[in-house]
Write a protein that holds these residues in place. Structure first.
Motif, PDB file in Angstrom:
ATOM      1  N   LEU A 124       0.823  -1.209   0.000  1.00  0.00           N
ATOM      2  CA  LEU A 124       0.000   0.000   0.000  1.00  0.00           C
ATOM      3  C   LEU A 124       0.860   1.262   0.000  1.00  0.00           C
ATOM      4  N   VAL A 125       1.913   1.274   0.814  1.00  0.00           N
ATOM      5  CA  VAL A 125       2.826   2.424   0.848  1.00  0.00           C
ATOM      6  C   VAL A 125       3.508   2.584  -0.515  1.00  0.00           C
ATOM      7  N   CYS A 126       3.927   1.483  -1.118  1.00  0.00           N
ATOM      8  CA  CYS A 126       4.542   1.551  -2.453  1.00  0.00           C
ATOM      9  C   CYS A 126       3.555   2.109  -3.472  1.00  0.00           C
ATOM     10  N   LEU A 127       2.295   1.733  -3.366  1.00  0.00           N
ATOM     11  CA  LEU A 127       1.272   2.250  -4.269  1.00  0.00           C
ATOM     12  C   LEU A 127       1.119   3.761  -4.107  1.00  0.00           C
ATOM     13  N   VAL A 128       0.988   4.225  -2.875  1.00  0.00           N
ATOM     14  CA  VAL A 128       0.760   5.651  -2.628  1.00  0.00           C
ATOM     15  C   VAL A 128       1.959   6.485  -3.063  1.00  0.00           C
ATOM     16  N   VAL A 129       3.159   6.085  -2.639  1.00  0.00           N
ATOM     17  CA  VAL A 129       4.346   6.857  -3.020  1.00  0.00           C
ATOM     18  C   VAL A 129       4.612   6.728  -4.518  1.00  0.00           C
ATOM     19  N   GLY A 130       4.272   5.589  -5.094  1.00  0.00           N
ATOM     20  CA  GLY A 130       4.414   5.412  -6.541  1.00  0.00           C
ATOM     21  C   GLY A 130       3.475   6.326  -7.316  1.00  0.00           C
ATOM     22  N   LEU A 131       2.242   6.457  -6.847  1.00  0.00           N
ATOM     23  CA  LEU A 131       1.292   7.352  -7.509  1.00  0.00           C
ATOM     24  C   LEU A 131       1.756   8.807  -7.438  1.00  0.00           C
ATOM     25  N   ALA A 132       2.285   9.216  -6.288  1.00  0.00           N
ATOM     26  CA  ALA A 132       2.802  10.582  -6.156  1.00  0.00           C
ATOM     27  C   ALA A 132       3.986  10.799  -7.100  1.00  0.00           C
ATOM     28  N   MET A 133       4.878   9.820  -7.161  1.00  0.00           N
ATOM     29  CA  MET A 133       6.040   9.924  -8.048  1.00  0.00           C
ATOM     30  C   MET A 133       5.595  10.002  -9.504  1.00  0.00           C
ATOM     31  N   VAL A 134       4.679   9.131  -9.904  1.00  0.00           N
ATOM     32  CA  VAL A 134       4.200   9.104 -11.287  1.00  0.00           C
ATOM     33  C   VAL A 134       3.538  10.430 -11.656  1.00  0.00           C
ATOM     34  N   ALA A 135       2.729  10.969 -10.763  1.00  0.00           N
ATOM     35  CA  ALA A 135       2.058  12.240 -11.053  1.00  0.00           C
ATOM     36  C   ALA A 135       3.079  13.367 -11.244  1.00  0.00           C
ATOM     37  N   ALA A 136       4.061  13.466 -10.357  1.00  0.00           N
ATOM     38  CA  ALA A 136       5.060  14.538 -10.449  1.00  0.00           C
ATOM     39  C   ALA A 136       5.941  14.384 -11.694  1.00  0.00           C
ATOM     40  N   VAL A 137       6.396  13.172 -11.959  1.00  0.00           N
ATOM     41  CA  VAL A 137       7.257  12.944 -13.120  1.00  0.00           C
ATOM     42  C   VAL A 137       6.474  13.168 -14.416  1.00  0.00           C
ATOM     43  N   SER A 138       5.231  12.744 -14.452  1.00  0.00           N
ATOM     44  CA  SER A 138       4.387  12.962 -15.640  1.00  0.00           C
ATOM     45  C   SER A 138       4.155  14.450 -15.867  1.00  0.00           C
ATOM     46  N   ALA A 139       3.922  15.189 -14.795  1.00  0.00           N
ATOM     47  CA  ALA A 139       3.734  16.642 -14.918  1.00  0.00           C
ATOM     48  C   ALA A 139       5.003  17.299 -15.454  1.00  0.00           C
ATOM     49  N   SER A 140       6.160  16.850 -14.988  1.00  0.00           N
ATOM     50  CA  SER A 140       7.426  17.396 -15.466  1.00  0.00           C
ATOM     51  C   SER A 140       7.628  17.090 -16.952  1.00  0.00           C
ATOM     52  N   LEU A 141       7.361  15.851 -17.340  1.00  0.00           N
ATOM     53  CA  LEU A 141       7.503  15.483 -18.754  1.00  0.00           C
ATOM     54  C   LEU A 141       6.552  16.282 -19.631  1.00  0.00           C
ATOM     55  N   ALA A 142       5.317  16.491 -19.150  1.00  0.00           N
ATOM     56  CA  ALA A 142       4.344  17.277 -19.912  1.00  0.00           C
ATOM     57  C   ALA A 142       4.768  18.741 -19.970  1.00  0.00           C
ATOM     58  N   PHE A 143       5.243  19.291 -18.859  1.00  0.00           N
ATOM     59  CA  PHE A 143       5.689  20.683 -18.818  1.00  0.00           C
ATOM     60  C   PHE A 143       6.837  20.930 -19.796  1.00  0.00           C
ATOM     61  N   LEU A 144       7.746  19.962 -19.873  1.00  0.00           N
ATOM     62  CA  LEU A 144       8.887  20.096 -20.780  1.00  0.00           C
ATOM     63  C   LEU A 144       8.529  19.771 -22.232  1.00  0.00           C
ATOM     64  N   GLY A 145       7.287  19.356 -22.468  1.00  0.00           N
ATOM     65  CA  GLY A 145       6.848  19.055 -23.829  1.00  0.00           C
ATOM     66  C   GLY A 145       7.369  17.733 -24.362  1.00  0.00           C
ATOM     67  N   ILE A 146       7.768  16.829 -23.468  1.00  0.00           N
ATOM     68  CA  ILE A 146       8.342  15.560 -23.890  1.00  0.00           C
ATOM     69  C   ILE A 146       7.269  14.503 -24.117  1.00  0.00           C
ATOM     70  N   PHE A 147       6.239  14.521 -23.260  1.00  0.00           N
ATOM     71  CA  PHE A 147       5.236  13.474 -23.318  1.00  0.00           C
ATOM     72  C   PHE A 147       3.939  14.006 -22.723  1.00  0.00           C
ATOM     73  N   PRO A 148       2.771  13.705 -23.290  1.00  0.00           N
ATOM     74  CA  PRO A 148       1.504  14.163 -22.706  1.00  0.00           C
ATOM     75  C   PRO A 148       1.286  13.565 -21.303  1.00  0.00           C
ATOM     76  N   PHE A 149       0.703  14.355 -20.421  1.00  0.00           N
ATOM     77  CA  PHE A 149       0.568  13.992 -19.017  1.00  0.00           C
ATOM     78  C   PHE A 149      -0.117  12.635 -18.813  1.00  0.00           C
ATOM     79  N   TRP A 150      -1.324  12.446 -19.337  1.00  0.00           N
ATOM     80  CA  TRP A 150      -2.074  11.217 -19.045  1.00  0.00           C
ATOM     81  C   TRP A 150      -1.432   9.976 -19.675  1.00  0.00           C
ATOM     82  N   TRP A 151      -0.801  10.151 -20.829  1.00  0.00           N
ATOM     83  CA  TRP A 151      -0.063   9.026 -21.401  1.00  0.00           C
ATOM     84  C   TRP A 151       1.109   8.669 -20.491  1.00  0.00           C
ATOM     85  N   ALA A 152       1.793   9.661 -19.994  1.00  0.00           N
ATOM     86  CA  ALA A 152       2.911   9.418 -19.087  1.00  0.00           C
ATOM     87  C   ALA A 152       2.430   8.742 -17.809  1.00  0.00           C
ATOM     88  N   VAL A 153       1.300   9.183 -17.273  1.00  0.00           N
ATOM     89  CA  VAL A 153       0.752   8.559 -16.061  1.00  0.00           C
ATOM     90  C   VAL A 153       0.504   7.071 -16.301  1.00  0.00           C
TER      91      VAL A 153
END
Length: 190
Positions: A124-153
């Protein structure tokens, strides 16, 4: 000849520190070269060894888990040719480091018996921290124009969360036994 047995909490932080750096290098190399499935070639692959930072964090301590995740990400991005300074050093490195830090804070083998309930809590802890990591990294990739947010998620969720959910609880008990055999006098978590 007289032998002395050290108490379990004796020793220095050198053992887990060195192991965390070795684990970070191994993590980066494994992520770069031992990923069987390219989900998005050159951007996201299924990192079957994503369980290493949380596993290291639980067994060796939260600082060790952060080092494993952060340095592992840097090594991986340099080897894979995907190093982007602002993304790799800040967002990706720190967030993957947190996947090792948070489980390391929450679970200490000296205070936790790894029964089925504890293993479910680890997942459960891995799931929660993994979701936070995925959201932040996806937002960064989308912000930099590398990959769309939801696809990255979606792709990062498959890439990192699934191996963390399965691998960490599955391997924590055998890995703890190996560590205990390797350093029977005990060590301080780092």
């Amino acid at each position: 000849m007289q032998t002395t047995t050290l108490p379990k909490d004796s020793g220095s932080s050198l053992f887990p520190l060195v192991l965390s750096i070795v684990a970070a290098a191994a993590t980066g190399v494994l992520w770069a070269y031992a990923n069987p499935i390219q989900l998005v070639p050159g951007v996201i692959q299924w990192r079957i060894f994503a369980f290493l930072p949380p596993l290291v964090g639980i067994l060796l301590g939260w600082k060790s888990g952060f080092i494993c995740g952060y340095l592992g990400t840097i090594v991986w991005s340099l080897l894979a040719g995907t190093f982007i300074p602002a993304h790799s050093l800040l967002i990706d490195g720190i967030m993957v480091g947190l996947t090792g830090l948070v489980p390391g804070v929450m679970f200490n083998p000296a205070k936790t018996s790894f029964d089925k309930g504890a293993l479910l809590r680890i997942a459960l802890v891995c799931l929660v921290v993994g979701l936070a990591m995925v959201a932040a990294v996806s937002a960064s990739l989308a912000f930099l124009g590398i990959f769309p947010f939801w696809w990255a998620v979606g792709y990062l969720g498959l890439s990192d969360i699934v191996p963390m959910l399965i691998g960490t609880p599955l391997l924590v008990v055998p890995a703890q036994k190996i560590l205990s055999a390797a350093h029977p006098a005990g060590f301080k978590r780092f």
